[in-house]
Design a protein around this motif. Structure first.
Motif, PDB file in Angstrom:
ATOM      1  N   UNK A  75      18.429  87.426  -5.030  1.00 20.34           N
ATOM      2  CA  UNK A  75      17.196  87.553  -5.809  1.00 20.34           C
ATOM      3  C   UNK A  75      17.084  86.428  -6.827  1.00 20.34           C
ATOM      4  N   UNK A  76      18.187  86.144  -7.504  1.00 18.37           N
ATOM      5  CA  UNK A  76      18.195  85.089  -8.520  1.00 18.37           C
ATOM      6  C   UNK A  76      17.942  83.728  -7.870  1.00 18.37           C
ATOM      7  N   UNK A  77      18.620  83.461  -6.760  1.00 19.87           N
ATOM      8  CA  UNK A  77      18.472  82.164  -6.101  1.00 19.87           C
ATOM      9  C   UNK A  77      17.081  82.003  -5.498  1.00 19.87           C
ATOM     10  N   UNK A  78      16.534  83.072  -4.912  1.00 21.69           N
ATOM     11  CA  UNK A  78      15.188  83.001  -4.350  1.00 21.69           C
ATOM     12  C   UNK A  78      14.140  82.760  -5.416  1.00 21.69           C
ATOM     13  N   UNK A  96       9.816  89.648  -7.483  1.00 16.28           N
ATOM     14  CA  UNK A  96      10.861  89.829  -6.474  1.00 16.28           C
ATOM     15  C   UNK A  96      10.869  91.269  -5.994  1.00 16.28           C
ATOM     16  N   UNK A  97      10.998  91.453  -4.678  1.00 16.72           N
ATOM     17  CA  UNK A  97      11.122  92.788  -4.103  1.00 16.72           C
ATOM     18  C   UNK A  97      12.270  92.838  -3.111  1.00 16.72           C
ATOM     19  N   UNK A 140      19.333  76.242   2.445  1.00 18.43           N
ATOM     20  CA  UNK A 140      20.626  76.880   2.217  1.00 18.43           C
ATOM     21  C   UNK A 140      20.824  77.018   0.709  1.00 18.43           C
ATOM     22  N   UNK A 141      20.943  78.243   0.237  1.00 15.51           N
ATOM     23  CA  UNK A 141      21.096  78.507  -1.192  1.00 15.51           C
ATOM     24  C   UNK A 141      22.493  79.044  -1.480  1.00 15.51           C
ATOM     25  N   UNK A 142      23.033  78.679  -2.638  1.00 12.98           N
ATOM     26  CA  UNK A 142      24.338  79.167  -3.047  1.00 12.98           C
ATOM     27  C   UNK A 142      25.445  78.163  -2.881  1.00 12.98           C
ATOM     28  N   UNK A 147       8.964  86.689  -3.797  1.00 14.19           N
ATOM     29  CA  UNK A 147      10.274  86.570  -3.157  1.00 14.19           C
ATOM     30  C   UNK A 147      10.659  87.914  -2.563  1.00 14.19           C
ATOM     31  N   UNK A 148      10.966  87.918  -1.269  1.00 13.78           N
ATOM     32  CA  UNK A 148      11.443  89.127  -0.596  1.00 13.78           C
ATOM     33  C   UNK A 148      12.911  88.926  -0.258  1.00 13.78           C
ATOM     34  N   UNK A 149      13.745  89.887  -0.647  1.00 15.07           N
ATOM     35  CA  UNK A 149      15.192  89.761  -0.490  1.00 15.07           C
ATOM     36  C   UNK A 149      15.710  90.805   0.489  1.00 15.07           C
ATOM     37  N   UNK A 150      16.543  90.366   1.424  1.00 15.51           N
ATOM     38  CA  UNK A 150      17.185  91.264   2.377  1.00 15.51           C
ATOM     39  C   UNK A 150      18.473  90.595   2.843  1.00 15.51           C
TER      40      UNK A 150
END
Length: 348
Positions: A151-154, A169-170, A282-284, A218-221
């Motif tokens: 979530x933070x990175x997105x 963010x969801x 690519x995040x992180x 931002x959608x997180x899964x």
């Protein structure tokens, strides 16, 4: 050297992107006998490029472990990622083997502090414009802490790409009610609701129908669900396109109707064109890597490079590092096993 079309399409896309961003420079890695003839035919790109010959290139069907054994330190894919590590390049772009690219990026760049697994973020067309969905394939399964990290990175990517000060963010779930979904999703939602995170506006759970609506920025899964959602959306877009084409050519009246409404259909085709939203980020990692779709044409490749340019120009890496630092300083994290929620300990 990767993708379905190799240097011909990759370099043509690079030249298109260069026309949009004349201040860009390219560092190219590949096999000279394949790259040079194409590059010599693109004089503007050649003038803004540095080329490095590499004897080894990673095949599209290589397993990640095989790619690491055969291509570490010497393949064109590795050298491109290494250029980011050494500072020769700000961001790496590849249309090659996704698994190999992720494995090499993790091995070469390493993950950021407190990040256990990276994520792949995709740009998603919606009724409101565009949003970001992650993870779409890097991490199969994710615990509560990883969902918070995503979530933070997105959100940081949304600020860098779309210039949104506080992205919404969801968490993707099977329903919007707090009692629904797997335990990790519910726990991540509870933590983000109880302890607000600077730089993002958590809006709770969202469903699959919200992806196209653009309900949140931002959608997180986790990667298994995200990848299925991505492939389903791509397939549905092609299906609708085929239906429209068949309907518009069935009778002479339909053809006449198409001609009368051609501008509207052109806008629809442009909106549904997957080339316009190419480029998985690519995040992180301690560096920025962009994955271009292997089947992309020159326009799609240029779109992926556009994303790379935006990520570098708007300081994506610094935004993520800063945001993660604040999150872990404020201890928005899952308590260690056996500890009560709200403990000041942070899970490693």
């Amino acid at each position: 050297m990767g993708g379905d079309h190799g240097p011909a399409v990759v370099l043509a896309g690079a030249q298109t992107a260069l026309e949009r961003h004349p201040d860009m420079r390219f560092v190219l890695f590949g096999q000279e006998d394949a790259v040079r003839p194409v590059l010599d035919g693109l004089p503007k790109l050649r003038e803004r490029s540095t080329f490095h010959h590499c004897d080894v290139s990673i095949r599209m069907d290589d397993k990640p472990s095989q790619a690491l054994r055969q291509g570490r330190y010497k393949s064109s894919m590795w050298k491109a990622i290494e250029a980011v590590k050494t500072g020769e390049a700000d961001v790496a772009v590849s249309a090659g083997n996704t698994g190999a690219l992720m494995a090499m990026a993790k091995f070469c760049l390493r993950t950021m502090a407190n990040i256990e697994r990276p994520a792949i973020a995709a740009i998603w067309p919606t009724l409101r414009g565009e949003s970001i969905v992650l993870d779409v394939g890097a991490t199969i399964g994710a615990d509560s802490q990883q969902l918070i990290d995503f979530s933070v990175m997105g959100a940081a990517m949304s600020r860098a790409l779309f210039q949104i000060d506080r992205p919404t963010v969801g968490l993707l779930n099977i329903g919007v009610e707090e009692v629904k979904g797997q335990e990790d999703i519910r726990e991540a939602g509870r933590l983000m609701k109880e302890t607000p995170i600077d730089g993002l506006d958590y809006r709770g759970f969202v469903e699959g129908t919200d992806l196209g609506k653009g309900t949140v920025d931002v959608v997180v899964t986790e990667g298994f669900t995200g990848n299925i959602a991505l492939k389903t959306a791509e397939g549905t877009a092609r299906q609708i396109g085929s239906y429209l084409k068949a309907a518009m050519t069935r009778t002479w009246m339909a053809k006449l109707g198409y001609l009368l409404a051609k501008s509207a259909f052109d806008r629809l085709r442009d909106k549904m064109d997957p080339r316009k939203v190419n480029g998985g980020v690519f995040l992180g990692l301690n560096g920025v890597v962009i994955k271009s779709h292997g089947g992309s044409d020159a326009e799609g490749t240029a779109a992926a490079i556009d994303v790379a340019y935006a990520m570098a120009a708007n300081g994506l890496l610094a935004k993520i590092e800063s945001d993660l630092g604040r999150v872990y300083a404020n201890e928005v994290s899952v308590p260690l096993e056996g500890e009560a929620a709200g403990s000041e300990e942070v899970a490693p």
